[in-house]
Scaffold this active site. Sequence first.
Site, PDB file in Angstrom:
ATOM      1  CG  ASP A   8      -0.011 -38.371 -27.030  1.00  0.00           C
ATOM      2  OD1 ASP A   8       0.299 -38.754 -28.170  1.00  0.00           O
ATOM      3  OD2 ASP A   8       0.354 -37.281 -26.575  1.00  0.00           O
ATOM      4  CB  SER A   9       4.055 -40.235 -27.827  1.00  0.00           C
ATOM      5  OG  SER A   9       3.810 -38.847 -28.025  1.00  0.00           O
ATOM      6  CD  GLU A 150       5.306 -34.910 -23.096  1.00  0.00           C
ATOM      7  OE1 GLU A 150       5.600 -35.447 -22.006  1.00  0.00           O
ATOM      8  OE2 GLU A 150       4.163 -34.992 -23.594  1.00  0.00           O
ATOM      9  CB  CYS A 182       1.060 -33.204 -33.258  1.00  0.00           C
ATOM     10  SG  CYS A 182       1.829 -33.868 -31.748  1.00  0.00           S
TER      11      CYS A 182
END
Length: 250
Positions: A8-9, A150, A182
């Site tokens: 994933d990012s 994050e 997402c």
Amino acid sequence: MATIGVFDSGSGGLSVLRELLKLLPKEKYVYFADNAHCPYGEKTAEYVQDRARAVTDILLGMGADIIVVACNTATAAAIEVLRAEYPAVPFIGMEPAVKPAALGTRSGVIGVLATAGTLKGSKYLNTKGKYGNNVRIVERVGRGFVELVESGTLSGPEAESVVRESLQPLLDEGADTIVLGCTHYPFLMDVIKSIAGPSVRIIDPAPSVARHTVSVMRERGIETNNEESPETSYYASGDPESMRKLLLFL
């Protein structure tokens, strides 16, 4: 023992890994968070494709037999490129959950929370065109959602304020079903549910993606489930601290 690569990012794809571990607890996993380049949502398709190639090479170098693109934006921008350039590798992408939302809505209004990249991607637009004829679909970018996850801010006043700003307009439009587009967003599920209320259904596509992964592995003869000790390794292109915080929720 099969090796399943997941990327994933950032740390959002851990929501997909969590579901994979439930269904395939005896396999080996390698998770890669490309958080030095996160978020992907506002990047160009070409940029995301370049990152997807780079991460794919890393995962293949670690012995991955199958790769789960646990990122809606990367799926939208890069999965067809990856399949064309790595034809021997099975790639599993994120599916926009518009179909179950359309079948289950009572009000006829579906809300979709996603990144800008996902909402512009052909995969989402094709699914929307196929299943959205008899319902009204309202969309919002989850502004700041990825950054919250994050940073490990999954609850509290800041999280509630950020989530409400993007979610409330969908509720105001009458949406009784919210699709999370997402993989970061499920980590904010408690906040989302508290704002949406008990009458609104929230759809996380991760369980269905995990089931599809199992199906593809069986078709390809990849799943082994032998008696070796399973293991999961975690890597990040940037600071791993946010990933460590979210590991508590696996």
